[in-house]
Scaffold this active site. Structure first.
Site, short mmCIF file in Angstrom:
data_model
loop_
_atom_site.label_atom_id
_atom_site.label_comp_id
_atom_site.label_asym_id
_atom_site.label_seq_id
_atom_site.Cartn_x
_atom_site.Cartn_y
_atom_site.Cartn_z
CB ILE A 74 -7.13 7.65 46.22
CG1 ILE A 74 -8.26 7.06 45.53
CG2 ILE A 74 -7.41 7.92 47.48
CD1 ILE A 74 -8.73 5.82 45.95
CE1 TYR A 182 -21.99 -0.27 41.18
CE2 TYR A 182 -20.25 1.00 41.53
CZ TYR A 182 -21.42 0.67 42.12
OH TYR A 182 -21.65 0.86 43.28
N1 LIG Z 1 -25.41 4.88 48.25
C1 LIG Z 1 -25.88 3.40 48.14
O1 LIG Z 1 -26.69 3.07 48.02
C2 LIG Z 1 -24.60 2.71 47.71
C3 LIG Z 1 -25.03 1.39 47.20
C4 LIG Z 1 -24.23 0.32 46.73
C5 LIG Z 1 -22.83 0.67 46.69
N2 LIG Z 1 -22.27 1.98 47.14
C6 LIG Z 1 -20.96 2.25 47.44
O2 LIG Z 1 -20.61 2.99 48.44
C7 LIG Z 1 -19.43 3.91 48.28
C8 LIG Z 1 -20.06 5.21 48.65
O3 LIG Z 1 -21.13 5.43 47.93
P1 LIG Z 1 -21.86 6.88 47.95
O4 LIG Z 1 -23.29 6.80 47.84
O5 LIG Z 1 -21.46 7.62 49.23
O6 LIG Z 1 -21.32 7.50 46.59
P2 LIG Z 1 -20.90 9.24 46.77
O7 LIG Z 1 -20.67 9.48 45.16
O8 LIG Z 1 -21.84 10.35 47.40
O9 LIG Z 1 -19.28 9.27 47.37
C9 LIG Z 1 -18.04 8.85 46.87
C10 LIG Z 1 -17.20 9.73 47.32
O10 LIG Z 1 -15.91 9.22 46.76
C11 LIG Z 1 -15.16 10.37 46.23
N3 LIG Z 1 -14.05 9.84 45.28
C12 LIG Z 1 -14.31 9.36 44.39
N4 LIG Z 1 -13.19 8.94 43.41
C13 LIG Z 1 -12.20 9.55 44.42
C14 LIG Z 1 -10.73 9.36 44.38
N5 LIG Z 1 -10.15 9.26 43.13
N6 LIG Z 1 -10.16 10.20 45.29
C15 LIG Z 1 -10.76 10.48 46.35
N7 LIG Z 1 -12.07 10.77 46.57
C16 LIG Z 1 -12.75 10.14 45.44
C17 LIG Z 1 -16.17 11.26 45.85
O11 LIG Z 1 -15.58 12.61 45.66
C18 LIG Z 1 -17.25 11.17 46.66
O12 LIG Z 1 -17.24 12.13 47.52
C19 LIG Z 1 -19.18 3.76 46.74
O13 LIG Z 1 -18.10 2.78 46.70
C20 LIG Z 1 -20.41 3.02 46.16
O14 LIG Z 1 -20.04 2.08 45.14
C21 LIG Z 1 -23.23 2.96 47.50
O1 LIG Z 2 -27.55 1.94 45.25
C1 LIG Z 2 -27.24 0.91 45.23
O2 LIG Z 2 -27.50 0.18 45.81
C2 LIG Z 2 -26.58 0.63 44.01
O3 LIG Z 2 -27.32 0.45 42.90
C3 LIG Z 2 -27.41 1.79 42.36
O4 LIG Z 2 -28.12 1.16 41.14
P1 LIG Z 2 -29.42 1.47 40.68
O5 LIG Z 2 -30.32 0.93 41.88
O6 LIG Z 2 -29.92 0.97 39.49
O7 LIG Z 2 -29.48 3.01 40.60
P2 LIG Z 2 -30.62 4.31 40.39
O8 LIG Z 2 -29.82 5.13 39.54
O9 LIG Z 2 -31.29 4.64 41.83
O10 LIG Z 2 -31.83 3.47 39.35
C4 LIG Z 2 -32.70 2.78 40.33
C5 LIG Z 2 -33.95 2.34 39.27
O11 LIG Z 2 -34.77 3.49 39.03
C6 LIG Z 2 -34.67 3.72 37.80
N1 LIG Z 2 -34.89 5.41 37.34
C7 LIG Z 2 -33.81 6.07 37.68
C8 LIG Z 2 -33.86 7.16 37.79
C9 LIG Z 2 -34.97 7.85 36.89
O12 LIG Z 2 -35.25 9.04 36.82
N2 LIG Z 2 -36.13 7.12 36.58
C10 LIG Z 2 -35.88 5.68 36.82
O13 LIG Z 2 -37.12 4.78 36.34
C11 LIG Z 2 -33.58 3.06 37.00
O14 LIG Z 2 -33.62 2.46 35.84
C12 LIG Z 2 -33.57 1.86 37.95
O15 LIG Z 2 -34.11 0.76 37.64
C13 LIG Z 2 -26.03 2.19 41.99
O16 LIG Z 2 -25.48 1.27 40.92
C14 LIG Z 2 -25.09 2.68 43.02
O17 LIG Z 2 -25.70 3.64 44.02
C15 LIG Z 2 -25.06 1.11 43.95
O18 LIG Z 2 -24.11 0.11 43.27
#
Ligand SMILES: NC(=O)c1ccc[n+]([C@@H]2O[C@H](COP(=O)([O-])OP(=O)(O)OC[C@H]3O[C@@H](n4cnc5c(N)ncnc54)[C@H](O)[C@@H]3O)[C@@H](O)[C@H]2O)c1
Ligand SMILES: O=C(O)[C@H]1O[C@H](OP(=O)(O)OP(=O)(O)OC[C@H]2O[C@@H](n3ccc(=O)[nH]c3=O)[C@H](O)[C@@H]2O)[C@H](O)[C@@H](O)[C@@H]1O
Length: 386
Positions: A74, A182
């Site tokens: 995108i 971020y």
């Molecule tokens: N997984 C979580 O717990 C979590 C927590 C907080 C926020 N989010 C948010 O939810 C959304 C999805 O997270 P996720 O865990 O599925 O992450 P993810 O990395 O698995 O999925 C993100 C997808 O977006 C695609 N993407 C990134 N840039 C792109 C671009 N320029 N054009 C087209 N595709 C693109 C990537 O290829 C990937 O498949 C993100 O916006 C993330 O910030 C996720």
């Molecule tokens: O998933 C979410 O809700 C959001 O928060 C995540 O941030 P965080 O929870 O810090 O992501 P992790 O990388 O899963 O880390 C979680 C905690 O585990 C710790 N950690 C991580 C990896 C590891 O090997 N050991 C370890 O202690 C990190 O320092 C952190 O305190 C990411 O920013 C995003 O996926 C999203 O915005």
């Protein structure tokens, strides 16, 4: 499928959804849910499709006429606007969202989470299309309680740590702590979406996920992702368990998180999709306040669950402490605690999470072990052979 009604008893009619980032962890689960339980159509937009190829092939799958994959970046693709115009609703999941990137690739992180989302919001607003934008619980940053003296009893007062969409501030560290690139980019895109709603009538919903975890999250380094890659904690700890290495606790693993099973979270998203009157104009926390652990407790629980799932005894030293500087590099900082207030999502959508942390870890580590154990064994035997 026939006769499905929304929360107010109105029949649900088929819509077309432009899902940007559909090939990711959340997107792949959302596509599965939409195709198996609803009549809706999906225009799946992503640069990758390996997490949804089971939904795209073979061409004879029952829902084949309801999902199209468009390999589009995108950042610069003229086809994007046309897809948004073809759809009734756009869901934007695209982002760089692994913390290891925020302080090491801050420019990519800011561009991905703010700049690249600008055209998506513009096209939705200009064409009168509904938008569901994925933000993060990280926009809350640190709790107010984190700034109280260590021994202050107020730290136990929910007013100092519960995170509420319409009252809690966004509290980040200083600029040199580039981890917050971020969360700050996500905050500004939230403010832009909200302003498009206020000034131009954009129908929007903002989702703040609180650590959604489950199968297909990120990658296992050296197996289906770069060996020097640093995914989010579920994949990091799964990788350590698969390789019978100690789990690394960053700064002692004292940070707290609440984890929610991806399948519970997807239920909430489907309610937002199919109840626009109740979801439009709202920001929603989507998490499980009952599943709070420190990272150390998560490591201990995952070690126990993995032993049960794999039948292998755990190793002598299951965890080791590492500094954030060593693990993530300069500029790392962390959220201390993430408890979602559930008032607004309960009131608007009547939704609550169901799955306990132990149960979600059991099903997720069963998937991880079944999917990766053999490949990891091969990879390790090769390295010992060399
Ligand atoms: N997984 C979580 O717990 C979590 C927590 C907080 C926020 N989010 C948010 O939810 C959304 C999805 O997270 P996720 O865990 O599925 O992450 P993810 O990395 O698995 O999925 C993100 C997808 O977006 C695609 N993407 C990134 N840039 C792109 C671009 N320029 N054009 C087209 N595709 C693109 C990537 O290829 C990937 O498949 C993100 O916006 C993330 O910030 C996720
Ligand atoms: O998933 C979410 O809700 C959001 O928060 C995540 O941030 P965080 O929870 O810090 O992501 P992790 O990388 O899963 O880390 C979680 C905690 O585990 C710790 N950690 C991580 C990896 C590891 O090997 N050991 C370890 O202690 C990190 O320092 C952190 O305190 C990411 O920013 C995003 O996926 C999203 O915005």
């Amino acid at each position: 499928m026939a006769g499905r009604v929304d929360l107010d008893g109105n029949p649900i009619k088929q819509i077309t959804i432009c899902m940007i980032g559909a090939g990711g962890f959340i997107g792949s689960h959302l596509c599965e849910k939409l195709l198996s339980e609803t009549p809706h159509k999906v225009l799946a937009v992503d640069v990758y499709s390996d997490k949804i190829k089971h939904l795209l092939e073979p061409a004879t799958v029952t829902w084949a006429d309801r999902i199209q994959f468009h390999r589009i970046n995108i950042k610069n693709d003229s086809r994007l606007e046309g897809l948004i115009k073809m759809a009734d609703l756009t869901i934007n999941l695209a982002a760089i969202c692994t913390p290891a990137d925020y302080n090491t690739r801050p420019l990519d992180t800011i561009y991905s989470n703010f700049i690249d989302a600008l055209p998506v919001v513009k096209y939705c607003s200009e064409n009168g299309k509904r938008l569901i934008h994925f933000s993060t619980c990280e926009v809350y940053g640190k709790t107010i309680g984190a700034f109280l003296p260590e021994d202050s009893p107020l730290r136990q007062d929910p007013a100092y740590y519960v995170l509420k969409e319409d009252t809690s501030p966004c509290i980040f560290g200083p600029i040199e702590k580039q981890r917050w690139s971020y969360a700050c980019a996500k905050q500004l895109i939230e403010r832009l979406v909200y302003a498009e709603g206020a000034e131009n009538g954009l129908e929007f919903t903002i989702v703040r996920p609180f650590n959604w975890i489950g199968p297909r999250m990120d990658f296992i380094p050296g197996i289906d992702g770069p060996s020097e890659g640093v995914p989010r904690v579920l994949a990091c700890f799964s990788n350590n368990l698969l390789r019978r290495e100690p789990l690394k606790l960053v700064d002692g693993g004292e940070s707290q998180r609440t984890f929610i099973y991806i399948k519970d979270a997807i239920e909430a998203v489907l309610l937002m999709i199919e109840n626009p009157a109740r979801a439009n104009g709202h920001i929603f926390n989507v998490g499980n306040p009952n599943n709070e652990v420190t990272v150390r407790q998560l490591a201990e629980m995952m070690t126990k669950v993995y032993s049960k799932v794999s039948g292998e005894s755990s190793i002598e030293t299951p965890t080791i402490d590492v500094s954030s500087k060593e693990f993530y590099g300069e500029g790392y900082d962390d959220s201390d605690k993430r408890i979602p207030d559930m008032t607004i999502i309960n009131r608007q959508l009547g939704w609550n999470p169901k799955t306990s942390l132990w149960d979600l870890l059991e099903s997720t580590l069963t998937y991880q072990h079944r999917t990766y154990a053999e490949a990891v064994k091969q990879a390790m035997s090769k390295t010992t052979a060399n």
